[in-house]
Motif scaffolding. Structure first.
Motif, PDB file in Angstrom:
ATOM      1  N   UNK A   4       7.234  10.035 -11.400  1.00  0.00           N
ATOM      2  CA  UNK A   4       7.380   8.587 -11.233  1.00  0.00           C
ATOM      3  C   UNK A   4       7.600   8.240  -9.771  1.00  0.00           C
ATOM      4  N   UNK A   5       8.339   9.072  -9.057  1.00  0.00           N
ATOM      5  CA  UNK A   5       8.604   8.783  -7.644  1.00  0.00           C
ATOM      6  C   UNK A   5       7.336   8.877  -6.801  1.00  0.00           C
ATOM      7  N   UNK A   6       6.330   9.598  -7.276  1.00  0.00           N
ATOM      8  CA  UNK A   6       5.063   9.685  -6.551  1.00  0.00           C
ATOM      9  C   UNK A   6       4.176   8.471  -6.806  1.00  0.00           C
ATOM     10  N   UNK A   7       4.243   7.913  -7.996  1.00  0.00           N
ATOM     11  CA  UNK A   7       3.369   6.818  -8.391  1.00  0.00           C
ATOM     12  C   UNK A   7       4.003   5.452  -8.122  1.00  0.00           C
ATOM     13  N   UNK A   8       5.314   5.377  -8.069  1.00  0.00           N
ATOM     14  CA  UNK A   8       6.020   4.108  -7.910  1.00  0.00           C
ATOM     15  C   UNK A   8       5.586   3.316  -6.672  1.00  0.00           C
ATOM     16  N   UNK A   9       5.485   3.918  -5.480  1.00  0.00           N
ATOM     17  CA  UNK A   9       5.037   3.115  -4.321  1.00  0.00           C
ATOM     18  C   UNK A   9       3.634   2.547  -4.496  1.00  0.00           C
ATOM     19  N   UNK A  10       2.751   3.281  -5.147  1.00  0.00           N
ATOM     20  CA  UNK A  10       1.404   2.769  -5.380  1.00  0.00           C
ATOM     21  C   UNK A  10       1.444   1.565  -6.316  1.00  0.00           C
ATOM     22  N   UNK A  11       2.242   1.636  -7.361  1.00  0.00           N
ATOM     23  CA  UNK A  11       2.390   0.523  -8.293  1.00  0.00           C
ATOM     24  C   UNK A  11       3.026  -0.674  -7.593  1.00  0.00           C
ATOM     25  N   UNK A  12       3.997  -0.429  -6.713  1.00  0.00           N
ATOM     26  CA  UNK A  12       4.627  -1.512  -5.969  1.00  0.00           C
ATOM     27  C   UNK A  12       3.618  -2.201  -5.045  1.00  0.00           C
ATOM     28  N   UNK A  13       2.764  -1.435  -4.402  1.00  0.00           N
ATOM     29  CA  UNK A  13       1.731  -2.028  -3.534  1.00  0.00           C
ATOM     30  C   UNK A  13       0.734  -2.839  -4.342  1.00  0.00           C
ATOM     31  N   UNK A  14       0.357  -2.344  -5.508  1.00  0.00           N
ATOM     32  CA  UNK A  14      -0.557  -3.102  -6.366  1.00  0.00           C
ATOM     33  C   UNK A  14       0.110  -4.407  -6.804  1.00  0.00           C
ATOM     34  N   UNK A  15       1.389  -4.342  -7.137  1.00  0.00           N
ATOM     35  CA  UNK A  15       2.126  -5.551  -7.511  1.00  0.00           C
ATOM     36  C   UNK A  15       2.232  -6.540  -6.365  1.00  0.00           C
ATOM     37  N   UNK A  16       2.420  -6.038  -5.148  1.00  0.00           N
ATOM     38  CA  UNK A  16       2.486  -6.914  -3.978  1.00  0.00           C
ATOM     39  C   UNK A  16       1.155  -7.618  -3.757  1.00  0.00           C
ATOM     40  N   UNK A  17       0.049  -6.895  -3.911  1.00  0.00           N
ATOM     41  CA  UNK A  17      -1.260  -7.518  -3.743  1.00  0.00           C
ATOM     42  C   UNK A  17      -1.533  -8.525  -4.863  1.00  0.00           C
ATOM     43  N   UNK A  18      -1.050  -8.231  -6.062  1.00  0.00           N
ATOM     44  CA  UNK A  18      -1.200  -9.190  -7.168  1.00  0.00           C
ATOM     45  C   UNK A  18      -0.381 -10.451  -6.899  1.00  0.00           C
ATOM     46  N   UNK A  19       0.818 -10.292  -6.358  1.00  0.00           N
ATOM     47  CA  UNK A  19       1.639 -11.460  -6.013  1.00  0.00           C
ATOM     48  C   UNK A  19       0.981 -12.275  -4.905  1.00  0.00           C
ATOM     49  N   UNK A  20       0.344 -11.612  -3.952  1.00  0.00           N
ATOM     50  CA  UNK A  20      -0.372 -12.315  -2.890  1.00  0.00           C
ATOM     51  C   UNK A  20      -1.543 -13.110  -3.466  1.00  0.00           C
ATOM     52  N   UNK A  21      -2.283 -12.495  -4.369  1.00  0.00           N
ATOM     53  CA  UNK A  21      -3.407 -13.204  -4.999  1.00  0.00           C
ATOM     54  C   UNK A  21      -2.917 -14.403  -5.806  1.00  0.00           C
ATOM     55  N   UNK A  22      -1.798 -14.239  -6.494  1.00  0.00           N
ATOM     56  CA  UNK A  22      -1.227 -15.339  -7.270  1.00  0.00           C
ATOM     57  C   UNK A  22      -0.772 -16.470  -6.352  1.00  0.00           C
ATOM     58  N   UNK A  54       3.909  -4.691   2.968  1.00  0.00           N
ATOM     59  CA  UNK A  54       3.186  -3.496   2.523  1.00  0.00           C
ATOM     60  C   UNK A  54       3.540  -2.286   3.378  1.00  0.00           C
ATOM     61  N   UNK A  55       3.857  -2.505   4.646  1.00  0.00           N
ATOM     62  CA  UNK A  55       4.240  -1.391   5.508  1.00  0.00           C
ATOM     63  C   UNK A  55       5.586  -0.805   5.106  1.00  0.00           C
ATOM     64  N   UNK A  56       6.388  -1.578   4.418  1.00  0.00           N
ATOM     65  CA  UNK A  56       7.690  -1.083   3.974  1.00  0.00           C
ATOM     66  C   UNK A  56       7.590  -0.210   2.727  1.00  0.00           C
ATOM     67  N   UNK A  57       6.403  -0.168   2.114  1.00  0.00           N
ATOM     68  CA  UNK A  57       6.206   0.593   0.889  1.00  0.00           C
ATOM     69  C   UNK A  57       5.090   1.619   1.123  1.00  0.00           C
ATOM     70  N   UNK A  58       5.335   2.650   1.925  1.00  0.00           N
ATOM     71  CA  UNK A  58       4.270   3.625   2.177  1.00  0.00           C
ATOM     72  C   UNK A  58       4.081   4.545   0.966  1.00  0.00           C
ATOM     73  N   UNK A  59       2.852   4.996   0.786  1.00  0.00           N
ATOM     74  CA  UNK A  59       2.520   5.956  -0.261  1.00  0.00           C
ATOM     75  C   UNK A  59       2.303   7.296   0.431  1.00  0.00           C
ATOM     76  N   UNK A  66       0.738   9.780   5.189  1.00  0.00           N
ATOM     77  CA  UNK A  66       1.274   8.524   4.665  1.00  0.00           C
ATOM     78  C   UNK A  66       0.168   7.483   4.664  1.00  0.00           C
ATOM     79  N   UNK A  67       0.111   6.713   3.588  1.00  0.00           N
ATOM     80  CA  UNK A  67      -0.911   5.692   3.395  1.00  0.00           C
ATOM     81  C   UNK A  67      -0.206   4.394   3.029  1.00  0.00           C
ATOM     82  N   UNK A  68      -0.607   3.309   3.661  1.00  0.00           N
ATOM     83  CA  UNK A  68      -0.112   1.995   3.230  1.00  0.00           C
ATOM     84  C   UNK A  68      -1.290   1.032   3.205  1.00  0.00           C
ATOM     85  N   UNK A  69      -1.088  -0.092   2.572  1.00  0.00           N
ATOM     86  CA  UNK A  69      -2.198  -1.020   2.336  1.00  0.00           C
ATOM     87  C   UNK A  69      -2.132  -2.239   3.252  1.00  0.00           C
ATOM     88  N   UNK A  70      -1.613  -2.070   4.458  1.00  0.00           N
ATOM     89  CA  UNK A  70      -1.493  -3.216   5.355  1.00  0.00           C
ATOM     90  C   UNK A  70      -2.840  -3.796   5.745  1.00  0.00           C
TER      91      UNK A  70
END
Length: 95
Positions: A4-22, A54-59, A66-70
């Motif tokens: 879960x700790x490996x996938x959680x940042x990716x899910x958080x980034x997807x949620x952030x992009x969904x909130x931005x789209x909303x 997004x930079x605060x939530x690196x994958x 390290x990968x982030x979606x900035x």
């Protein structure tokens, strides 16, 4: 095996992009009557803030990689707000 700790940042980034789209979807019609430059500045700040968050939530894909979606909000700011929105978003993300 991925935990879960490996996938959680990716899910958080997807949620952030969904909130931005909303947020864009909810606010786009309210800003339709604004001047084009003001609208670009507003979109730039909104997308830039998402890029900064997004930079605060690196994958971490592997140790040291390290990968982030900035870049995603930066590209979207150019697509939805034009070149001035992209410039404002880049300044917010870098600054």
């Amino acid at each position: 095996m991925l935990g879960v700790s490996d996938i959680l940042p990716l899910v958080q980034n997807i949620g952030l992009m969904a909130a931005l789209a909303l947020a864009y979807g909810l606010l786009a019609h309210r800003f339709a009557d604004f001047d084009a430059n003001l609208r670009a500045a507003i979109y730039g700040v909104m997308f830039g803030a998402a890029g900064s968050l997004a930079m605060l939530i690196p994958v971490e894909l592997s140790p040291g990689l390290i990968f982030d979606v900035r870049g995603v909000p930066l590209i979207l700011s150019a697509a939805f707000g034009g070149p001035w929105a992209a410039v404002v978003a880049a300044v917010v993300i870098v600054g």
